[in-house]
Design a protein around this motif. Structure first.
Motif, PDB file in Angstrom:
ATOM      1  N   SER A   2     -11.100 -10.774   5.695  1.00  5.27           N
ATOM      2  CA  SER A   2     -11.819 -10.695   4.582  1.00  5.27           C
ATOM      3  C   SER A   2     -11.205 -11.560   3.215  1.00  5.27           C
ATOM      4  CB  SER A   2     -11.655  -9.390   3.829  1.00  5.27           C
ATOM      5  OG  SER A   2     -10.366  -9.032   3.338  1.00  5.27           O
ATOM      6  N   GLN A  20       0.689  -1.222   0.088  1.00  5.08           N
ATOM      7  CA  GLN A  20      -0.052  -0.133   0.027  1.00  5.08           C
ATOM      8  C   GLN A  20       0.842   1.226   0.211  1.00  5.08           C
ATOM      9  OE1 GLN A  20      -3.513   0.094  -0.139  1.00  5.08           O
ATOM     10  NE2 GLN A  20      -3.147  -1.934  -1.100  1.00  5.08           N
ATOM     11  N   ARG A  30      -8.888  -3.589   5.093  1.00  2.00           N
ATOM     12  CA  ARG A  30      -8.900  -3.136   6.504  1.00  2.00           C
ATOM     13  C   ARG A  30      -9.400  -4.293   7.600  1.00  2.00           C
ATOM     14  NH1 ARG A  30     -11.218   1.900   4.466  1.00  2.00           N
ATOM     15  NH2 ARG A  30     -13.288   1.280   5.412  1.00  2.00           N
ATOM     16  N   ARG A  42       1.784   2.625  -3.327  1.00  2.00           N
ATOM     17  CA  ARG A  42       0.804   3.303  -3.804  1.00  2.00           C
ATOM     18  C   ARG A  42       0.700   4.760  -3.391  1.00  2.00           C
ATOM     19  NH1 ARG A  42      -4.348  -0.703  -5.082  1.00  2.00           N
ATOM     20  NH2 ARG A  42      -3.087  -2.256  -6.104  1.00  2.00           N
ATOM     21  N   GLU A 101     -10.502 -10.870   0.367  1.00  2.00           N
ATOM     22  CA  GLU A 101      -9.532  -9.933  -0.355  1.00  2.00           C
ATOM     23  C   GLU A 101      -7.979 -10.180   0.382  1.00  2.00           C
ATOM     24  OE1 GLU A 101     -13.289  -8.505  -1.256  1.00  2.00           O
ATOM     25  OE2 GLU A 101     -12.563  -9.159   0.405  1.00  2.00           O
ATOM     26  N   TRP A 142      -3.407   1.669   7.884  1.00  2.00           N
ATOM     27  CA  TRP A 142      -4.276   0.874   7.375  1.00  2.00           C
ATOM     28  C   TRP A 142      -5.711   1.402   7.577  1.00  2.00           C
ATOM     29  CZ3 TRP A 142      -8.089  -0.558  10.698  1.00  2.00           C
ATOM     30  CH2 TRP A 142      -7.863  -0.403  12.179  1.00  2.00           C
ATOM     31  N   TRP A 184      -6.741   2.254   4.070  1.00  2.00           N
ATOM     32  CA  TRP A 184      -6.718   1.266   2.907  1.00  2.00           C
ATOM     33  C   TRP A 184      -8.193   0.911   2.404  1.00  2.00           C
ATOM     34  CZ3 TRP A 184      -3.505  -3.250   5.620  1.00  2.00           C
ATOM     35  CH2 TRP A 184      -2.010  -2.650   5.692  1.00  2.00           C
ATOM     36  N   PRO A 185      -8.348   0.462   1.356  1.00  2.00           N
ATOM     37  CA  PRO A 185      -9.677   0.197   0.794  1.00  2.00           C
ATOM     38  C   PRO A 185     -10.239  -0.922   1.824  1.00  2.00           C
ATOM     39  CG  PRO A 185      -7.908  -0.276  -0.768  1.00  2.00           C
ATOM     40  CD  PRO A 185      -7.263  -0.004   0.386  1.00  2.00           C
ATOM     41  N   ALA A 186     -11.687  -0.844   1.851  1.00  2.00           N
ATOM     42  CA  ALA A 186     -12.327  -1.315   3.131  1.00  2.00           C
ATOM     43  C   ALA A 186     -12.087  -2.630   3.296  1.00  2.00           C
ATOM     44  CB  ALA A 186     -13.847  -1.056   2.927  1.00  2.00           C
ATOM     45  N   ALA A 187     -11.969  -3.478   2.246  1.00  2.00           N
ATOM     46  CA  ALA A 187     -11.641  -5.034   2.343  1.00  2.00           C
ATOM     47  C   ALA A 187     -10.666  -5.358   2.895  1.00  2.00           C
ATOM     48  CB  ALA A 187     -12.012  -5.718   0.885  1.00  2.00           C
TER      49      ALA A 187
END
Length: 678
Positions: free
Chosen positions: A320, A298, A316, A301, A322, A308, A311-314
């Motif tokens: 998950s 991350q 976090r 990017r 993902e 964290w 980060w994208p919800a998935a």
């Protein structure tokens, strides 16, 4: 919600709605602070009022009152003890109508069945292991060291556990009983600019930059990787010869070398020892390795990837699909971070074993930081356990008129109870594994912590209470199980009666030379120091003896504009001159009153006297920081600074073994002699 209702809810949640400062002045906590903290506290897990918690903490030989209403005067119970034996009997009724379990003598974690429910009874001994028990009644002594500052051949610019093992052998040969070490908690491999050992990513795992690659790999293997990676010798030598650690460069070099060793020797066929280590640490270690790989990905990017919560919800959610898919697709990257933990643990195990084998009666004393960085792996993997959205610190006082925000979070009191103190016990065990003792940073946090809502100033916080009796009992229980002594860092604002409560549990406080004074400010003689606390010349956050004598700390405060408000440097230096005379009068009452000069040579005489002075203290354990054994003027950390002063960057002198140096050997002899019975 009106003010009265808000304050009632805050009190029920464990927040103090008023507090008293160091001068005794009372302050009322603002409504915005209470609202902000309530949002954090009430968002976490909690227990219903009549629920039997998953763990009840008792004390051996003392009746335990359970949070259950007693429907009769006799309630049958069954106890499956930790050793497999069984006890059964009847509980009674307490004065307030709850179930009262009779005194149980057996110490340990036992399964209790009662009233068609079950829980764990953590039955603690009355107190922690004592120094006298560890040393057969002798007054012990030891050293304190910043591991990262140690030097070893081909260390790449950062001290490691191999150098620690060598120092432990030196100290034991000199007669030391203990070696207190700086925190070894896991940091951020992808963020090497964050290197304060008190701001960890996780207190469950280790700082991999302290790993000693020679604890597993041969010189030939390491040399082959260096040649393959074309690492120029001059770059390594420059880092090793520097007086200060260049954390970004040295960390990058060490991780590059370790990655090369992993790729060449571990990745395809991990050794059985490593496989067993990973199995023993299970899901928690796997999550840490996944986090390390995810954070690096991350950050690639953009800078927001370091936290964290951005980060994208998935991603976090560690459970998950993902996250599972990421871990599978990048299993070699995750495996690298798991390998680093194994290698670091192997090195720390070796240092602890070296201390024991060399004859230390206590051994290594770990340092447990007061909190965890909320952007780190422990919070990501165990979000319900922490007060994410609140940070801990200290209220305004004369040394910090604006208050302090340490940028760390802490356990949620509600989650501690709801989850059977799991997070606290796991963290405590991680510190005590391999060690003969632990120093608990800001030990007052067992009862209360100054908590600040996210985005608020450090002054706009409130004290949050914790189940102190239960936590102290658990400390005693884990001390008993690990045969480890416990030191509590109790400097600063301390709740009334806290030191007495800690002393009853044999949690030793800290008697630091600079603060051992009478009501008029004169330094106390060592026979008047507390008999249940650890005696020491200084700490990592305070001036060394040589630095204090030469006013090095005042020079830094002046340069960084850190002197207390309204204090001129001339006034600070004048006050220090008076203190020098007072200190010398205490250190050498039989000598002429003229203190040594304010020079390096004069300071060396004072350091000698201080080593003997602290050794003569009535304390069960005396600790001399390595900085004072060597007579160094610079302290490891200057609190209140994040730049300007080389915090956590200083290395110990190069050359012959540290404790074989004439000055160090002389001071250890003075300390050792003073510890002997009169």
């Amino acid at each position: 919600m009106d003010d009265r209702t808000l304050r009632a809810r805050a009190s029920q949640a464990g927040l103090a709605t008023a507090w008293r400062d160091a001068r005794g002045v009372s302050h009322r906590v603002g409504v915005d602070t209470l609202r902000g903290l309530l949002r954090v506290l009430e968002n976490g897990p909690s227990l219903a009022e009549d629920a039997l918690p998953p763990m009840v903490v008792g004390q051996a030989g003392v009746a335990t009152v359970l949070p259950l209403p007693a429907r009769s005067d006799r309630v049958a119970f069954r106890l499956e003890c930790e050793d497999g034996s069984m006890l059964s009997g009847h509980a009674g009724r307490s004065r307030d109508g709850r179930v009262r379990l009779p005194a149980i003598a057996r110490v340990g974690y036992h399964r209790l069945e009662i009233a068609d429910r079950w829980t764990v009874l953590a039955n603690a001994p009355a107190r922690c292991r004592t120094v006298a028990e560890a040393t057969d009644g002798a007054r012990g002594w030891g050293l304190a060291v910043q591991i990262h500052g140690l030097r070893a051949r081909h260390d790449g610019g950062i001290g490691h556990f191999g150098a620690l093992a060598d120092l432990a052998r030196q100290a034991a040969a000199a007669g030391a009983d203990a070696l207190a070490i700086s925190p070894v908690h896991a940091m951020f491999s992808a963020r090497p600019t964050q290197f304060s050992p008190y701001s960890p990513s996780s207190r469950l795992f280790l700082n991999v930059l302290l790993a000693d690659m020679r604890s597993w790999f041969s010189t030939h293997d390491i040399g082959a990787v260096i040649r393959r990676l074309r690492i120029p010798p001059q770059a390594t030598r420059a880092l090793e010869d520097a007086a200060l650690i260049d954390w970004p460069q040295a960390a990058a070099l060490r991780l590059r070398l370790l990655r090369g060793l992993y790729d060449d020797h571990i990745r395809l066929t991990p050794p059985a020892e490593m496989t067993a280590f990973l199995a023993a640490h299970g899901r928690a270690l796997h999550h840490h390795g996944v986090f390390e790989a995810l954070q690096a990905h991350q950050l690639g990017r953009g800078p927001r990837g370091g936290n964290w919560r951005a980060w994208p919800a998935a991603l976090r959610n560690p459970a998950s699909p993902e996250v599972a898919r990421f871990a599978e697709e990048r299993h070699h990257e995750v495996g690298f971070h798991l390998f680093l933990q194994w290698l670091a643990a192997r090195g720390l195990d070796g240092a602890a074993q070296a201390a024991r084998d060399a004859g230390m009666r206590i051994g290594l004393i770990a340092d447990l930081a007061v909190g965890t960085d909320p952007s780190g792996s422990q919070c990501w993997a165990n979000q319900d356990d922490f007060l994410i959205g609140g940070s801990v610190g200290a209220p305004p006082d004369p040394l910090g008129p604006l208050g302090q925000n340490w940028g760390l979070t802490t356990f949620s009191p509600g989650a501690l109870r709801a989850h059977g103190y799991r997070a606290f016990i796991d963290t405590l065990r991680a510190a005590l594994t391999r060690q003969g003792g632990v120093r608990i940073d800001h030990v007052m946090g067992l009862e209360r912590l100054w908590v600040i809502p996210e985005g608020a100033s450090a002054a706009d916080g409130a004290y949050l209470s914790f189940p102190g009796r239960d936590l102290m009992r658990l400390v005693a229980l884990e001390s008993h199980r690990h045969q480890a002594v416990v030191i509590g860092e109790d400097l600063g604002t301390v709740p009334a009666g806290f030191r007495a409560r800690a002393a009853r549990r044999s949690i030793m406080g800290m008697n630091v030379l600079w603060f051992q004074r009478d009501a008029k400010g004169a330094f106390l003689s060592p026979d008047k120091w507390g008999t249940g606390d650890v005696g020491m010349t200084t700490t990592h956050d305070l001036p060394t003896v040589a630095g204090w004598w030469q006013a090095t700390d005042i020079g830094w405060r002046k340069a960084l504009r850190q002197l207390p408000r309204g204090t001129r440097v001339e006034d600070a230096l004048a006050a220090r001159a008076l203190d020098r005379a007072s200190l010398w009068a205490a250190l050498r009452p039989e000598e002429a009153p003229e203190p040594p000069p304010v020079t390096p040579a004069g300071a060396a005489r004072v350091v000698d006297a201080a080593a003997s002075f602290v050794g003569a203290a009535a304390s069960p354990l005396a600790i001399l920081p390595l900085e004072d054994a060597l007579g160094l003027p610079e302290q490891p950390n200057l609190p209140g600074t994040t730049s300007g002063h080389p915090n956590w960057q200083q290395r110990y002198p190069a050359g012959p073994p540290l404790l074989a140096r004439p000055d160090a050997a002389r001071r250890l002899d003075l300390l050792r002699t003073a510890r002997k019975p009169a």
